[in-house]
Motif scaffolding. Structure first.
Motif, PDB file in Angstrom:
ATOM      1  N   THR A 114       0.961  -1.256   0.146  1.00 24.19           N
ATOM      2  CA  THR A 114       0.025  -0.109  -0.010  1.00 24.19           C
ATOM      3  C   THR A 114       0.775   1.206  -0.117  1.00 24.19           C
ATOM      4  O   THR A 114       1.839   1.238   0.347  1.00 24.19           O
ATOM      5  CB  THR A 114      -1.012   0.235   1.291  1.00 24.19           C
ATOM      6  N   ILE A 115       0.383   2.399  -0.258  1.00 28.76           N
ATOM      7  CA  ILE A 115       0.705   3.713  -0.479  1.00 28.76           C
ATOM      8  C   ILE A 115      -0.339   4.425   0.404  1.00 28.76           C
ATOM      9  O   ILE A 115      -1.400   4.489   0.061  1.00 28.76           O
ATOM     10  CB  ILE A 115       0.913   4.383  -1.400  1.00 28.76           C
ATOM     11  N   ASP A 116      -0.114   5.157   1.636  1.00 30.09           N
ATOM     12  CA  ASP A 116      -1.193   5.674   2.340  1.00 30.09           C
ATOM     13  C   ASP A 116      -1.526   6.945   1.642  1.00 30.09           C
ATOM     14  O   ASP A 116      -0.763   7.699   1.654  1.00 30.09           O
ATOM     15  CB  ASP A 116      -0.579   6.179   3.608  1.00 30.09           C
ATOM     16  N   PRO A 117      -2.871   7.269   1.231  1.00 32.67           N
ATOM     17  CA  PRO A 117      -3.094   8.488   0.519  1.00 32.67           C
ATOM     18  C   PRO A 117      -3.171   9.664   1.235  1.00 32.67           C
ATOM     19  O   PRO A 117      -2.860  10.770   0.690  1.00 32.67           O
ATOM     20  CB  PRO A 117      -4.448   8.181   0.035  1.00 32.67           C
ATOM     21  N   GLU A 118      -3.170   9.492   2.465  1.00 33.70           N
ATOM     22  CA  GLU A 118      -3.179  10.808   3.333  1.00 33.70           C
ATOM     23  C   GLU A 118      -1.615  11.256   3.602  1.00 33.70           C
ATOM     24  O   GLU A 118      -1.476  12.501   3.394  1.00 33.70           O
ATOM     25  CB  GLU A 118      -3.579  10.349   4.849  1.00 33.70           C
ATOM     26  N   LEU A 119      -0.753  10.337   3.346  1.00 34.39           N
ATOM     27  CA  LEU A 119       0.548  10.841   3.217  1.00 34.39           C
ATOM     28  C   LEU A 119       0.771  11.209   1.888  1.00 34.39           C
ATOM     29  O   LEU A 119       1.841  12.290   1.790  1.00 34.39           O
ATOM     30  CB  LEU A 119       1.799   9.514   3.511  1.00 34.39           C
ATOM     31  N   THR A 120       0.245  10.979   0.725  1.00 35.18           N
ATOM     32  CA  THR A 120       0.389  11.353  -0.347  1.00 35.18           C
ATOM     33  C   THR A 120      -0.096  12.958  -0.500  1.00 35.18           C
ATOM     34  O   THR A 120       0.450  13.923  -0.992  1.00 35.18           O
ATOM     35  CB  THR A 120      -0.373  10.835  -1.616  1.00 35.18           C
ATOM     36  N   VAL A 121      -1.360  13.194   0.092  1.00 37.98           N
ATOM     37  CA  VAL A 121      -1.833  14.634   0.195  1.00 37.98           C
ATOM     38  C   VAL A 121      -0.801  15.462   1.217  1.00 37.98           C
ATOM     39  O   VAL A 121      -0.579  16.648   0.722  1.00 37.98           O
ATOM     40  CB  VAL A 121      -3.096  14.418   0.473  1.00 37.98           C
ATOM     41  N   ASP A 122      -0.273  15.037   2.128  1.00 37.44           N
ATOM     42  CA  ASP A 122       0.612  15.777   3.027  1.00 37.44           C
ATOM     43  C   ASP A 122       1.662  16.219   2.189  1.00 37.44           C
ATOM     44  O   ASP A 122       2.060  17.338   2.211  1.00 37.44           O
ATOM     45  CB  ASP A 122       0.997  14.727   4.236  1.00 37.44           C
ATOM     46  N   ALA A 123       2.243  15.155   1.544  1.00 37.03           N
ATOM     47  CA  ALA A 123       3.539  15.528   0.739  1.00 37.03           C
ATOM     48  C   ALA A 123       3.032  16.543  -0.574  1.00 37.03           C
ATOM     49  O   ALA A 123       3.950  17.471  -0.760  1.00 37.03           O
ATOM     50  CB  ALA A 123       4.079  14.384   0.229  1.00 37.03           C
ATOM     51  N   LEU A 124       2.122  16.625  -1.000  1.00 38.72           N
ATOM     52  CA  LEU A 124       1.577  17.463  -2.008  1.00 38.72           C
ATOM     53  C   LEU A 124       1.573  18.835  -1.492  1.00 38.72           C
ATOM     54  O   LEU A 124       1.777  19.880  -1.971  1.00 38.72           O
ATOM     55  CB  LEU A 124       0.305  16.981  -2.580  1.00 38.72           C
ATOM     56  N   GLU A 125       0.816  18.879  -0.028  1.00 45.83           N
ATOM     57  CA  GLU A 125       0.820  20.231   0.318  1.00 45.83           C
ATOM     58  C   GLU A 125       2.113  20.803   0.872  1.00 45.83           C
ATOM     59  O   GLU A 125       2.572  22.015   0.866  1.00 45.83           O
ATOM     60  CB  GLU A 125      -0.009  19.967   1.645  1.00 45.83           C
TER      61      GLU A 125
END
Length: 259
Positions: free
Chosen positions: A81-92
């Motif tokens: 898995t990749i945690d989508p919340e971590l993806t959005v945190d990094a996008l921010e």
């Protein structure tokens, strides 16, 4: 395209498998972590990791923390898995760095080793920064690396072989660009937005560098953990349709004030 809310983007990332249950299998992830720990430079993506990451479990711990893969060392096969919340945190975090670039009208270089997936993400970000007054770095002509030509397509540096844009993890094309700029007396970029070895090479040379990385590319996450890269965004970097990245790009540009 409407700008998604954070919750809507998380849902989209999971539905399109950019994050969540991604296509990259667990055994492939662990194989790459092991090869990085064993000193295989192909998996270092242009970074100099020395002896600091010789334990595969240390690599797994970073990937669990920063990418969201399973932290269970006994989980050897099947889904990861990749945690989508971590993806959005990094996008921010990436958006904050892009906002700084726009405010300072910085010189920004874009590059991708994954043109089949991420080329348009980089292109649209470059267009938005150009419209905000940034200079998108123009690379020197005639550059060669990895038995191919390094050139720009829609403002994004890529590797071309045989009239085909090439998927590459190598840092050599970015090294060719940075050396080429120095050779003609041009300043180095203020910021590099890239992926794979293109991002790793830039960060290793001391430039502000941000990048996108998949769950089987641990080096850039280690680079962020060590401070060599400023941001690494976890995602599947080649899903079935590159248009799936469009809502993510909209969210990024809006968060950066570049919509």
């Amino acid at each position: 395209m409407p700008i998604p809310s954070r919750a809507a983007l998380v849902d989209h990332l999971v539905r399109t498998r950019i994050a969540g249950n991604v296509a990259t299998p667990r055994d492939n992830n662990l194989s790459h972590y092991r090869k990085l720990a064993n000193g295989d430079r192909h998996y270092w993506l242009g970074l100099e990791l020395g002896e600091r990451w010789r334990d595969e479990q240390d690599v797994l711990a970073v990937m669990a923390e920063r990418c969201g893969v399973s932290d269970d060392p006994g989980h050897r096969e099947g889904q990861d898995t990749i945690d989508p919340e971590l993806t959005v945190d990094a996008l921010e975090r990436l958006a904050a760095r892009l906002r700084k670039a726009a405010a300072g009208r910085e010189r920004v270089l874009f590059a991708t080793g994954h043109p089949g997936g991420l080329l348009d993400v980089h292109r649209r970000t470059a267009d938005a920064l150009r419209a905000a007054g940034c200079e998108i770095v123009r690379i020197p002509g005639g550059l060669m690396a990895e038995e191919g030509m390094v050139f720009q397509f829609a403002g994004v540096a890529v590797l071309e072989r045989g009239a085909t844009l090439w998927h590459t993890h190598s840092p050599a094309p970015m090294a060719a660009i940075l050396d080429g700029l120095e050779h003609i007396g041009e300043p180095q970029p203020d910021l590099v937005v890239a992926d794979h070895g293109w991002a790793g090479c830039a960060g290793q040379r001391g430039l502000d560098a941000v990048g996108y990385a998949d769950s089987n590319d641990p080096a850039l996450f280690i680079g962020e953990a060590e401070g060599t890269l400023q941001v690494t965004v976890p995602l599947d970097d080649h899903v079935t349709d590159p248009r799936f990245y469009d809502p993510m790009t909209e969210y990024l540009l809006d968060a950066a004030g570049l919509s």
